[in-house]
Design a protein around this motif. Structure first.
Motif, PDB file in Angstrom:
ATOM      1  N   VAL A   1      -8.629  21.999  -1.554  1.00  0.00           N
ATOM      2  CA  VAL A   1      -8.064  21.273  -0.309  1.00  0.00           C
ATOM      3  C   VAL A   1      -8.174  22.621   0.620  1.00  0.00           C
ATOM      4  CG1 VAL A   1      -6.201  20.498   0.992  1.00  0.00           C
ATOM      5  CG2 VAL A   1      -6.628  19.560  -1.061  1.00  0.00           C
ATOM      6  N   ILE A   2      -7.833  23.912   0.455  1.00  0.00           N
ATOM      7  CA  ILE A   2      -7.502  24.755   1.233  1.00  0.00           C
ATOM      8  C   ILE A   2      -9.200  25.463   1.653  1.00  0.00           C
ATOM      9  CG2 ILE A   2      -7.068  27.227   1.481  1.00  0.00           C
ATOM     10  CD1 ILE A   2      -4.454  26.517  -0.487  1.00  0.00           C
ATOM     11  N   VAL A   3     -10.005  25.371   0.801  1.00  0.00           N
ATOM     12  CA  VAL A   3     -11.138  25.910   1.006  1.00  0.00           C
ATOM     13  C   VAL A   3     -12.226  24.768   1.996  1.00  0.00           C
ATOM     14  CG1 VAL A   3     -13.549  26.586   0.028  1.00  0.00           C
ATOM     15  CG2 VAL A   3     -11.269  27.152  -1.041  1.00  0.00           C
ATOM     16  N   SER A   4     -11.937  23.557   1.304  1.00  0.00           N
ATOM     17  CA  SER A   4     -12.568  22.378   2.058  1.00  0.00           C
ATOM     18  C   SER A   4     -12.327  22.082   3.609  1.00  0.00           C
ATOM     19  CB  SER A   4     -12.652  21.163   1.314  1.00  0.00           C
ATOM     20  OG  SER A   4     -11.319  20.814   1.364  1.00  0.00           O
ATOM     21  N   THR A   5     -10.912  22.609   3.889  1.00  0.00           N
ATOM     22  CA  THR A   5     -10.641  22.632   5.169  1.00  0.00           C
ATOM     23  C   THR A   5     -11.275  23.593   6.025  1.00  0.00           C
ATOM     24  OG1 THR A   5      -8.253  22.051   4.479  1.00  0.00           O
ATOM     25  CG2 THR A   5      -8.305  22.809   6.568  1.00  0.00           C
ATOM     26  N   LEU A   6     -11.836  24.744   5.516  1.00  0.00           N
ATOM     27  CA  LEU A   6     -12.605  25.487   6.278  1.00  0.00           C
ATOM     28  C   LEU A   6     -13.831  24.887   6.893  1.00  0.00           C
ATOM     29  CD1 LEU A   6     -12.903  28.553   4.104  1.00  0.00           C
ATOM     30  CD2 LEU A   6     -11.818  28.497   6.167  1.00  0.00           C
ATOM     31  N   ILE A   7     -14.492  23.786   6.453  1.00  0.00           N
ATOM     32  CA  ILE A   7     -15.547  23.099   7.099  1.00  0.00           C
ATOM     33  C   ILE A   7     -15.158  22.587   8.469  1.00  0.00           C
ATOM     34  CG2 ILE A   7     -17.195  21.271   6.646  1.00  0.00           C
ATOM     35  CD1 ILE A   7     -16.935  21.721   3.805  1.00  0.00           C
ATOM     36  N   PRO A   8     -14.268  21.579   8.591  1.00  0.00           N
ATOM     37  CA  PRO A   8     -13.932  21.053   9.963  1.00  0.00           C
ATOM     38  C   PRO A   8     -13.588  22.268  10.879  1.00  0.00           C
ATOM     39  CG  PRO A   8     -12.430  20.248   8.497  1.00  0.00           C
ATOM     40  CD  PRO A   8     -13.435  21.001   7.521  1.00  0.00           C
TER      41      PRO A   8
ATOM     42  N   ALA B   1      -3.372  16.063   7.227  1.00  0.00           N
ATOM     43  CA  ALA B   1      -3.577  14.660   8.148  1.00  0.00           C
ATOM     44  C   ALA B   1      -3.677  15.359   9.488  1.00  0.00           C
ATOM     45  CB  ALA B   1      -2.480  13.664   7.916  1.00  0.00           C
ATOM     46  N   PHE B   2      -2.355  15.868   9.785  1.00  0.00           N
ATOM     47  CA  PHE B   2      -2.478  16.534  11.415  1.00  0.00           C
ATOM     48  C   PHE B   2      -3.686  17.403  11.730  1.00  0.00           C
ATOM     49  CE2 PHE B   2      -0.559  19.134  14.795  1.00  0.00           C
ATOM     50  CZ  PHE B   2      -0.651  18.031  16.003  1.00  0.00           C
ATOM     51  N   PHE B   3      -3.542  18.528  11.134  1.00  0.00           N
ATOM     52  CA  PHE B   3      -4.662  19.734  11.571  1.00  0.00           C
ATOM     53  C   PHE B   3      -5.967  19.334  11.157  1.00  0.00           C
ATOM     54  CE2 PHE B   3      -0.400  22.104  11.307  1.00  0.00           C
ATOM     55  CZ  PHE B   3      -0.389  22.449  12.738  1.00  0.00           C
ATOM     56  N   HIS B   4      -6.030  18.976   9.865  1.00  0.00           N
ATOM     57  CA  HIS B   4      -7.446  18.606   9.494  1.00  0.00           C
ATOM     58  C   HIS B   4      -8.050  17.543   9.984  1.00  0.00           C
ATOM     59  CE1 HIS B   4     -10.214  18.743   5.510  1.00  0.00           C
ATOM     60  NE2 HIS B   4     -10.790  18.083   6.360  1.00  0.00           N
ATOM     61  N   GLY B   5      -7.283  16.648  10.471  1.00  0.00           N
ATOM     62  CA  GLY B   5      -7.683  15.494  10.945  1.00  0.00           C
ATOM     63  C   GLY B   5      -8.062  15.645  12.344  1.00  0.00           C
ATOM     64  N   ILE B   6      -7.315  16.376  12.952  1.00  0.00           N
ATOM     65  CA  ILE B   6      -7.740  16.808  14.487  1.00  0.00           C
ATOM     66  C   ILE B   6      -9.107  17.458  14.600  1.00  0.00           C
ATOM     67  CG2 ILE B   6      -6.982  18.334  16.632  1.00  0.00           C
ATOM     68  CD1 ILE B   6      -4.221  17.128  16.202  1.00  0.00           C
ATOM     69  N   ALA B   7      -9.244  18.555  13.506  1.00  0.00           N
ATOM     70  CA  ALA B   7     -10.484  19.468  13.594  1.00  0.00           C
ATOM     71  C   ALA B   7     -11.562  18.230  13.412  1.00  0.00           C
ATOM     72  CB  ALA B   7     -10.402  20.437  12.466  1.00  0.00           C
ATOM     73  N   GLY B   8     -11.428  17.235  12.544  1.00  0.00           N
ATOM     74  CA  GLY B   8     -12.377  16.198  12.200  1.00  0.00           C
ATOM     75  C   GLY B   8     -12.727  15.508  13.216  1.00  0.00           C
ATOM     76  N   LEU B   9     -11.680  15.092  13.949  1.00  0.00           N
ATOM     77  CA  LEU B   9     -11.969  14.221  15.152  1.00  0.00           C
ATOM     78  C   LEU B   9     -12.845  15.143  16.087  1.00  0.00           C
ATOM     79  CD1 LEU B   9      -8.688  12.213  15.597  1.00  0.00           C
ATOM     80  CD2 LEU B   9     -10.959  11.207  15.072  1.00  0.00           C
ATOM     81  N   ILE B  10     -12.479  16.356  16.421  1.00  0.00           N
ATOM     82  CA  ILE B  10     -13.000  17.193  17.281  1.00  0.00           C
ATOM     83  C   ILE B  10     -14.803  17.040  17.020  1.00  0.00           C
ATOM     84  CG2 ILE B  10     -13.468  19.447  18.323  1.00  0.00           C
ATOM     85  CD1 ILE B  10     -10.387  19.804  18.271  1.00  0.00           C
ATOM     86  N   ILE B  11     -14.660  17.442  15.875  1.00  0.00           N
ATOM     87  CA  ILE B  11     -16.535  17.449  15.292  1.00  0.00           C
ATOM     88  C   ILE B  11     -17.054  15.987  15.361  1.00  0.00           C
ATOM     89  CG2 ILE B  11     -16.645  19.707  14.009  1.00  0.00           C
ATOM     90  CD1 ILE B  11     -16.343  18.349  11.513  1.00  0.00           C
ATOM     91  N   PHE B  12     -16.339  15.112  15.420  1.00  0.00           N
ATOM     92  CA  PHE B  12     -16.842  13.806  15.609  1.00  0.00           C
ATOM     93  C   PHE B  12     -17.074  13.090  16.961  1.00  0.00           C
ATOM     94  CE2 PHE B  12     -16.305   8.797  15.478  1.00  0.00           C
ATOM     95  CZ  PHE B  12     -17.457   8.638  14.788  1.00  0.00           C
ATOM     96  N   LEU B  13     -15.933  13.607  17.827  1.00  0.00           N
ATOM     97  CA  LEU B  13     -15.937  12.916  19.013  1.00  0.00           C
ATOM     98  C   LEU B  13     -16.862  13.942  20.270  1.00  0.00           C
ATOM     99  CD1 LEU B  13     -12.430  11.257  19.155  1.00  0.00           C
ATOM    100  CD2 LEU B  13     -14.369  10.174  18.625  1.00  0.00           C
ATOM    101  N   LEU B  14     -16.398  15.250  19.993  1.00  0.00           N
ATOM    102  CA  LEU B  14     -16.863  16.159  20.913  1.00  0.00           C
ATOM    103  C   LEU B  14     -18.542  15.918  21.075  1.00  0.00           C
ATOM    104  CD1 LEU B  14     -15.798  18.153  23.054  1.00  0.00           C
ATOM    105  CD2 LEU B  14     -16.319  19.963  21.320  1.00  0.00           C
TER     106      LEU B  14
ATOM    107  N   GLY C   1     -15.898  13.150   6.680  1.00  0.00           N
ATOM    108  CA  GLY C   1     -14.631  12.543   6.950  1.00  0.00           C
ATOM    109  C   GLY C   1     -14.510  11.355   5.780  1.00  0.00           C
ATOM    110  N   ILE C   2     -15.437  10.547   5.590  1.00  0.00           N
ATOM    111  CA  ILE C   2     -15.246   9.719   4.356  1.00  0.00           C
ATOM    112  C   ILE C   2     -15.077  10.396   3.042  1.00  0.00           C
ATOM    113  CG2 ILE C   2     -16.874   7.949   3.218  1.00  0.00           C
ATOM    114  CD1 ILE C   2     -17.583   6.937   5.661  1.00  0.00           C
ATOM    115  N   GLY C   3     -15.714  11.554   2.932  1.00  0.00           N
ATOM    116  CA  GLY C   3     -15.575  12.146   1.591  1.00  0.00           C
ATOM    117  C   GLY C   3     -14.446  12.697   1.495  1.00  0.00           C
ATOM    118  N   GLY C   4     -13.747  13.312   2.654  1.00  0.00           N
ATOM    119  CA  GLY C   4     -12.304  13.790   2.701  1.00  0.00           C
ATOM    120  C   GLY C   4     -11.360  12.759   2.421  1.00  0.00           C
TER     121      GLY C   4
END
Lengths: 199, 293
Positions: A66-73, A120-133, A157-160
Motif C-alpha cells: 500500500v505504501i509503495v503503490s501510493t507513490l504512483i498517484p 481513501a482521503f490522500f490517495h483518493g485526492i491524488a488519484g482524482l487529480i491525475i484523472f480530472l486535471l 484507480g480500478i486496480g487500486g
C-alpha cells in the motif's frame, strides 16, 4: 507460491518493458522535477511487475504494498501540478508529504479504520487529480496526451479499488478474480501513462 | 541407408550430451557479458570478423572450462542430488572423452583469442586458469573463499570483451569485472544454502557451513548492493544517456530494497527472490550497455 499463468507473466513482462522504455526515452524535453516524479511513478510499475514475476502474487500481502503503490498517484499528480499548475506546487507538495506520512503512520501504528481513512482521503485526492486535471487540460487544449493520462489514472484507480477490497477483507469481489486481472491492468496503465506523460 | 540413420542418431545423441556438459544457460549469460564488454568500448575498428571471433573464442573457452570442471568434479557430482543426473555421474559418457573434449574446445578457443589479440588472449587464458586450476582444482574443496576466484574468472569475459575493443585493461573494464565478481557470490551462496545438505554430503566447504546462514545472507545482501554500486559507477564512467541512468536507479532501488529486507527478515523465499532479482538486474544492466553506448 501461487502459480501465475503464462499470459499474466507475459503481461507483466510487457509492463516492465513498456515502463522501462518510457523511463529511458520518455521525458527528456521537460524540467528535472517532473522527470524525477514521473520516473518514480513508472519506476514503481517496473518494480511492482518485477516483484510479482519473481515472488508471485503473495507479494501483494506485504504491508509495504500500500505504501509503495501510493507513490504512483502521489508522484504523478505532483509532476502534473508542477508542469501545469505551478503556483499550487508548494501547497500540494505539503499535502502529499503530510498524506504520505499519515498513510505510513496509520499503516504501522494506527488503527485499521485510520489506515483506510488515510488511504481513501490522500490517495483518493491524488488519484482524482491525475484523472480530472488532464481532462480539464484536454478540454482547454485538445491535446490528446492528456486523455491518455486520464485513461491510465482510471485503470490504476480500478486496480487500486479492487486491491483495497481484497486487502481489507471485503468479499464482494474475491481475490481469485482480482489477482489475475492485475497484470493486465498494470500493462494498460503503463502504456497510457507512458504515452501521456512523455507527450 | 539404415547405417547412416543410426550414425546420425548416435551423433545427435552425442551432441545432446555435449550440450548438457556446457551448462548452456550459464555459458550464454557469460558470453553475453563478453559481448556487452566489447560493445561498451565503442570499438572504432569493429567489424563482423572481430565480432564473430569474439563470440567464437569466448563461447569455446567458457564451454571448455565448464566441461573441464565437469570432469574434475565428477566425484562430487555423483554425491549431490542437484548434479547426480549430469551425463558423467549417470555414465552416459566416458570421463576420458569429457577431458579430451574440454581440452580441445578450450585450446581452439584460446588459439582464436590469441589470434585476435595477444592481450585479449591473455585475459581469456586467465579466465580459464582461475576457473579450472585455482577455483576448481586448488581451492573449491579446501575453503569457502574459493568463490572469490570463481567470481574473478566469471568477470573475465566482460573484461576480455572490453580489452578486445580498446586494446588495454582500463578502469571501466575492471569495474564491470568487479560487478560480475560481486554478482557471482549471490549465485553460488544462494545455491549453497538451498542445496546445503548436498554440499555437506559431498564435503564441499561453503559459507553457510562455515559461517552460518545468517552471515551468508548478510554477505549476499552486501554483494548485491556492491553490484548496484559498481554498475552505477560503470554507467557514469561510460557516459551513458541520462535515461539509462534513471532506469538503473529504479532497478537498483529494488535490488537494495530486497537486500536490506533479506537481512532484516531473512527467509528462503526472499533469498531465492534476491538471487533471481540480482540475475535480472545484471542482465538488464548489460542490455542497457549494449543499447545505450
Amino acid at each position: 507460491m501461487k502459480k501465475m499463468n503464462f499470459i499474466n507473466k507475459i503481461f507483466l513482462l510487457f509492463t516492465i518493458l513498456v515502463s522501462s522504455y518510457f523511463i529511458v526515452n520518455g521525458f527528456d524535453d521537460i524540467s528535472v522535477i517532473p522527470v524525477i516524479l514521473y520516473t518514480i511513478g513508472l519506476g514503481v510499475l517496473v518494480l511492482a511487475s518485477l516483484l510479482l514475476l519473481l515472488f508471485g502474487i503473495e507479494v501483494l500481502e506485504n504491508k509495504l504494498v500500500v505504501i509503495v503503490s501510493t507513490l504512483i498517484p502521489f508522484s504523478i499528480s505532483l509532476g502534473l501540478i508542477f508542469q501545469y499548475v505551478n503556483v499550487m506546487f508548494l501547497y500540494y507538495l505539503i499535502f502529499v508529504v503530510m498524506g504520505y506520512l499519515s498513510i505510513i503512520y496509520s499503516r504501522y501504528l494506527g488503527s485499521r479504520v485510520a489506515s483506510i481513512l488515510a488511504i481513501a482521503f490522500f490517495h483518493g485526492i491524488a488519484g482524482l487529480i491525475i484523472f480530472l486535471l488532464p481532462i480539464y487540460f484536454f478540454i482547454k487544449t485538445s491535446s490528446l496526451h492528456f486523455i491518455f493520462i486520464s485513461i491510465g489514472a482510471f485503470f490504476i484507480g480500478i486496480g487500486g479499488i479492487l486491491l483495497l477490497f481484497v486487502k481489507f477483507g471485503k468479499s464482494y469481489i474475491p481475490s481469485r478474480i482480482v489477482f489475475p486481472l492485475l497484470p493486465l491492468i498494470l500493462l494498460i496503465v503503463s502504456i497510457f501513462f507512458g504515452l501521456g506523460l512523455s507527450k | 541407408m539404415n547405417l547412416i540413420i543410426i550414425k546420425i542418431m548416435v551423433m545427435k545423441n552425442r551432441f545432446k550430451i555435449y550440450l548438457e556438459l556446457i551448462k548452456s544457460y550459464q555459458t550464454i549469460l557469460l558470453l553475453f557479458t563478453g559481448i556487452a564488454g566489447f560493445v561498451s568500448s565503442r570499438c572504432p575498428y569493429m567489424n563482423f570478423g572481430i565480432f564473430l571471433g569474439l563470440i567464437l573464442s569466448l563461447f569455446l573457452t567458457i564451454s571448455g572450462s565448464t566441461i573441464l570442471n565437469m570432469y574434475i568434479d565428477r566425484d562430487i557430482d555423483v554425491k549431490m542430488m542437484r548434479t547426480k543426473n549430469r551425463p558423467l555421474p549417470l555414465g552416459r559418457i566416458k570421463a576420458n572423452e569429457v577431458l579430451l573434449l574440454g581440452l580441445i574446445v578450450s585450446f581452439i578457443g584460446l588459439v582464436i583469442a590469441f589470434w585476435l589479440s595477444f592481450i585479449y588472449g591473455v585475459v581469456v587464458f586467465l579466465g580459464i586458469f582461475f576457473d579450472v586450476v585455482v577455483y576448481t582444482i586448488w581451492l573449491k574443496r579446501r575453503t569457502p573463499w574459493s568463490i572469490i576466484w570463481g567470481g574473478i574468472s566469471g568477470g573475465m569475459p566482460i573484461l576480455a570483451g572490453r580489452v578486445l575493443g580498446i586494446g588495454r585493461i582500463d578502469f571501466i573494464g575492471i569495474l564491470f569485472a568487479l560487478s560480475i565478481l560481486l554478482w557471482i557470490p549471490t549465485h553460488i551462496m544462494t545455491f549453497s544454502m538451498v542445496y546445503y545438505k548436498d554440499y555437506e554430503r559431498a564435503g564441499i566447504p561453503t559459507f553457510p557451513s562455515k559461517y552460518g546462514f545468517k552471515n551468508t545472507r548478510f554477505i549476499i545482501a552486501l554483494s548485491s548492493i556492491g553490484v548496484a554500486i559498481s554498475i552505477g559507477i560503470g554507467f557514469i564512467s561510460l557516459g551513458m544517456a541520462i535515461g539509462y541512468l534513471r532506469l538503473l536507479v529504479v532497478l537498483s532501488v529494488g535490488l537494495i530494497g530486497i537486500s536490506i529486507s533479506s537481512i532484516k527478515n531473512p527467509s528462503k523465499v526472499k533469498n531465492l527472490g534476491l538471487f533471481k532479482y540480482a540475475s535480472v538486474f545484471m542482465l538488464a544492466s548489460l542490455i542497457m550497455v549494449v543499447l545505450g553506448v
